[in-house]
Every structure is written in structure tokens, then in C-alpha cells.
Design an enzyme around this catalytic site. Structure first.
Site, mmCIF file in Angstrom:
data_model
loop_
_atom_site.group_PDB
_atom_site.id
_atom_site.type_symbol
_atom_site.label_atom_id
_atom_site.label_comp_id
_atom_site.label_asym_id
_atom_site.label_seq_id
_atom_site.Cartn_x
_atom_site.Cartn_y
_atom_site.Cartn_z
ATOM 1 N N GLU A 150 10.387 75.889 42.465
ATOM 2 C CA GLU A 150 9.551 75.221 41.865
ATOM 3 C C GLU A 150 9.225 73.971 42.348
ATOM 4 O O GLU A 150 7.794 73.692 42.502
ATOM 5 C CB GLU A 150 9.642 74.818 40.470
ATOM 6 C CG GLU A 150 9.768 76.476 39.628
ATOM 7 C CD GLU A 150 8.521 77.323 39.415
ATOM 8 O OE1 GLU A 150 7.662 76.458 39.539
ATOM 9 O OE2 GLU A 150 8.735 78.444 39.319
ATOM 10 N N SER A 151 10.147 73.208 42.789
ATOM 11 C CA SER A 151 9.721 71.807 43.190
ATOM 12 C C SER A 151 10.556 71.233 44.424
ATOM 13 O O SER A 151 10.594 69.947 44.549
ATOM 14 C CB SER A 151 9.609 70.799 41.938
ATOM 15 O OG SER A 151 10.993 70.601 41.613
#
Length: 422
Positions: free
Chosen positions: A152-153
Site C-alpha cells: 500500500e505505501s
């Protein structure tokens, strides 16, 4: 996180939207200067045309009664919307369409890269005690939580720098999905009103996904937890604890089975055709049909399906209920495989050993849409013509393949397009 436009932000993956929870929280959110614990500096908003700027302010005024009717206090609304601005970059990104879709093997090359695996193992060592506590409470293995964080990040390195209130207001006013983003905007106002963060420090992607594991506001309201016990569900802080716990809570409440794996790579007998998430059987039933675990050993226990994300010439996988739990986070088989195998690599287990058909040419978006139109014309497909090769399209492809007597792998290729044209 959980917003499906094949991950409206960076990971293609984008995210399974949940409806607004309808909780009215009274009070006023934190005032300017509230600590966020984040080192991220917001991205400046470019200048808008006078017409767009004025139109957005009219929207802000007209939207106020709806927000107040949903339980947002007048002071909270006025305080938060004082930073609302029309952001031309958000509109540009919303309207942008990718011309090519990466094949699954290229997606996994990136998702499970050596650098990402090494970073994941470093994060495991750094946050091991916290992850152990999260796993004990929610039953989701630490390597899976870490893998979602990585996907996700990039383990917090790419959390997004845009202020959420201006972005969501812009999309609610001028986006292609106005009603959906209006619901997200109200959810964001509820988060501010609850005191979890301030308008200025509520940062994320251009589409509203926030924090280390990219929660949309509605998903935050339903699943975010205060694992540190400081009174705030702080997914924006440099400390990832609340984000990681919230991710585990999300997976646990969406079907994760404690003590069970996500699935495994398998070998299939010759002529095998029971492929697709629509066919679910116990592992014992799959074994009786000749499905074996690649590399040896018994199939993992549970109920699952067989998928072949690259068609009959690529690897096959038995996916269990926990794989479907990951799909609730982002409804993409590629994403769920990325999380699964990034987790396996972080834990030091074997990766995919089957060969991918790397010589296959990726289809353009126009070609993928043509496949859907051709399938619809022949009565196999009735959903949106959007070029997204989701489960509905793949099932329609498999049905067409059965009708012409070829292996029903559900995989879109230039060969399939030629068969449809013929």
C-alpha cells in the site's frame, strides 16, 4: 486502501468501498496545531481557474445542510471546509485512464522485489513486538500485515501528501463519481469531529486513501482501531502501530480464518477445467480430482477455488478463504497474490516456482474493452464495458472458451481476441 478502481491510487489496487456507517459524533475536532506525529509536508494545491474556484465554494455552501443532517456539527464543518480548495491535479488524475495493464508476472516482479522483501524483513525486526501483539489479538499473521503495508505505501514511504479535505471536496463537486465521494467527504468530516486528526494533517492520496495502509474514510470509520491506547486512531503518524492493527482488524472482520493459510501453488491434472472463483470445494475434494501441492506435501485444509491468473500456460493456485479476505481489501487477484507472496518471502518461505508466459503481449485498454463488447454481443457478459479484467470478465471468457472447445482458463490474450473477432 480499500477502493476498487484497481486501486485508485498507486497500487492498482485500489480498494473495496464500504458505505457510510451513519454514526453521528458530536463535538468539534482538534484545532490547528494538533499533533499528528507525521513528518510529511502536504503537497501545495495548484491554482484553479476563477470559475472552478467559485463553483467549488458554491458546492461547499450547498453541501453544508447535507453534512449537518448527517450529524456533522456546524463548527466542525466550517472549520474543516475552510481549507477546501479546487484541486486541478485531482481532477486530472481522476480522468486519466491507463492504456496498458501490466501482466501478472510483471506486477509480482514489482510487488515481491528483492528490495521490498529486504525492507519487509527489516520492518519485521523493528516492529516485531508490536506485530506479535497485533497477531495475538486479531489472528492475522505478521507477514501478511507487513505485506499489505509494503504493497500500500512501501512501508510508509509513500503514504500520500495531499490534504484529504480539498481532494474529496473536489471529487465530490467535479468528479465522475460525485455521490460516492460525497459519502467519503462526510466520513472524513466524522473522523475530524471524533478527534482522530485535524483537517490540515489528514493527508493521503489524491483519491482519499489515507495512512500507512491506505484506508478510505468510510473504511476507517468501520475498522480503524486505537491500538496504542492514546485515544486516537492515528493512521497518519510516522508510528505505524494503529495502521497495522487497523489492517489486521479489517482482514479479521472480513473473513480471515485464524491459523489457516491463504492458499498454495498447485499442479493440475491434464484436461483440468474447474478453474475460477465460482467453483468452491474442500481441499480433500480437490485432491480427489488430482490437484496436488506443487513441490509435494498435502494441500492446506479449508475450502477454496483454483485460479490461473496467467491462463493455461501459467502457474495455478488453490486459494482459500483468507485469500478472499485479502480481496476484500483490494478486489484484484494480482493484488492478493502480491500480498500473499510478499508475505511468504518476508517469512522466508518459497515463492512461485511455475513459469509465467512472459512472451505474451499485454493488451491495450481498447483491446480489453473490445473483448468485453464481443463477449456481451455473444451473450456471455452483461457488466460494464470498462477494460478491467475482473472475475466477471474472466468467467465470461471461460464460458466462451468452453463454447468453442478450448481450455477454459478465463485469461484475456490477443489469441482470445482473434477468436472472438472470428
Amino acid at each position: 486502501m480499500t477502493f476498487s478502481m484497481t486501486r485508485i491510487a498507486a497500487s492498482a489496487a485500489l480498494i473495496a468501498l464500504l458505505g457510510s456507517c451513519g454514526v453521528a459524533v458530536q463535538g468539534v475536532g482538534p484545532m490547528p496545531g494538533s499533533p499528528s506525529g507525521s513528518s510529511i509536508t502536504p503537497t501545495p494545491i495548484p491554482a484553479a481557474s476563477p470559475e472552478d474556484a467559485a463553483g467549488l465554494q458554491r458546492f461547499v455552501e450547498g453541501f453544508r445542510p447535507r453534512a449537518l443532517g448527517a450529524g456533522i456539527a456546524p463548527a466542525t464543518y466550517d472549520r474543516a471546509m475552510s481549507i477546501a480548495r479546487y484541486n486541478p491535479d485531482v481532477v486530472r488524475l481522476d480522468r486519466k485512464q491507463a492504456e496498458f495493464s501490466r501482466p501478472v508476472w510483471l506486477y509480482l516482479d514489482s510487488a515481491v522485489s528483492d528490495v521490498r522483501v529486504a525492507t519487509g524483513r527489516r520492518m519485521l525486526a523493528q516492529h516485531g513486538r508490536t506485530l506479535s501483539a497485533i497477531e495475538a489479538r486479531f489472528g492475522v499473521p505478521r507477514e501478511i500485515v507487513l505485506a499489505v503495508w509494503g504493497m500500500e505505501s512501501n512501508f510508509g514511504a509513500n503514504r500520500g501528501r495531499m490534504q484529504i479535505i480539498p481532494s474529496l471536496t473536489t471529487l465530490a463537486y467535479d468528479g465522475r463519481r460525485g455521490e460516492m465521494f460525497q459519502n467519503q467527504l462526510i466520513a472524513a468530516l466524522r473522523i475530524i469531529q471524533a478527534g482522530d486528526t485535524a483537517p490540515e494533517t489528514m493527508l493521503g492520496s489524491w483519491a482519499g486513501a489515507m495512512g500507512h495502509t491506505q484506508f478510505m474514510p468510510t473504511s476507517f470509520l468501520e475498522y480503524a482501531v486505537d491500538f496504542t491506547g492514546d485515544g486516537r486512531r492515528d493512521i497518519w503518524s510516522d508510528d505505524p502501530t494503529d495502521s497495522l492493527a487497523s489492517t489486521a482488524a479489517y482482514l479479521a472482520r472480513n473473513g480471515w480464518v485464524r491459523g489457516q493459510t491463504w492458499g498454495t501453488e498447485v499442479d493440475l491434472p491434464a484436461g483440468f477445467s474447474a478453474v475460477g472463483k465460482g467453483t468452491r470445494q474442500s481441499s480433500a475434494q480437490w485432491a480427489a480430482m488430482g490437484v496436488t501441492r506443487r513441490g509435494g506435501g498435502a494441500l492446506p485444509g479449508g475450502t477454496g477455488s483454483i485460479i490461473r491468473p496467467a491462463g493455461a500456460r501459467g502457474p495455478a493456485f488453490l486459494i482459500l478463504d483468507n485469500f478472499r479476505s485479502i480481496l476484500r481489501y483490494n478486489n484484484s487477484d494480482n493484488y492478493a497474490l502480491g500480498v500473499s507472496y510478499l508475505g511468504e518471502a518476508i517469512a522466508g518461505r518459497q515463492g512461485i516456482t511455475g513459469a509465467w508466459p512472459r512472451s505474451d503481449r499485454p493488451l491495450t485498454n481498447a483491446e480489453r474493452m473490445e473483448i468485453q463488447r464481443q463477449l456481451a454481443r455473444r451473450g456471455f457478459y452483461a457488466d460494464e464495458i470498462d477494460g478491467k479484467m475482473g472475475s466477471g470478465t474472466m468467467e465470461a471468457i471461460a464460458a466462451f472458451q468452453r463454447s468453442i472447445g478450448v481450455p477454459p482458463d478465463g485469461y484475456p490474450t490477443s489469441i482470445l481476441l482473434g477468436q472472438l473477432r472470428g
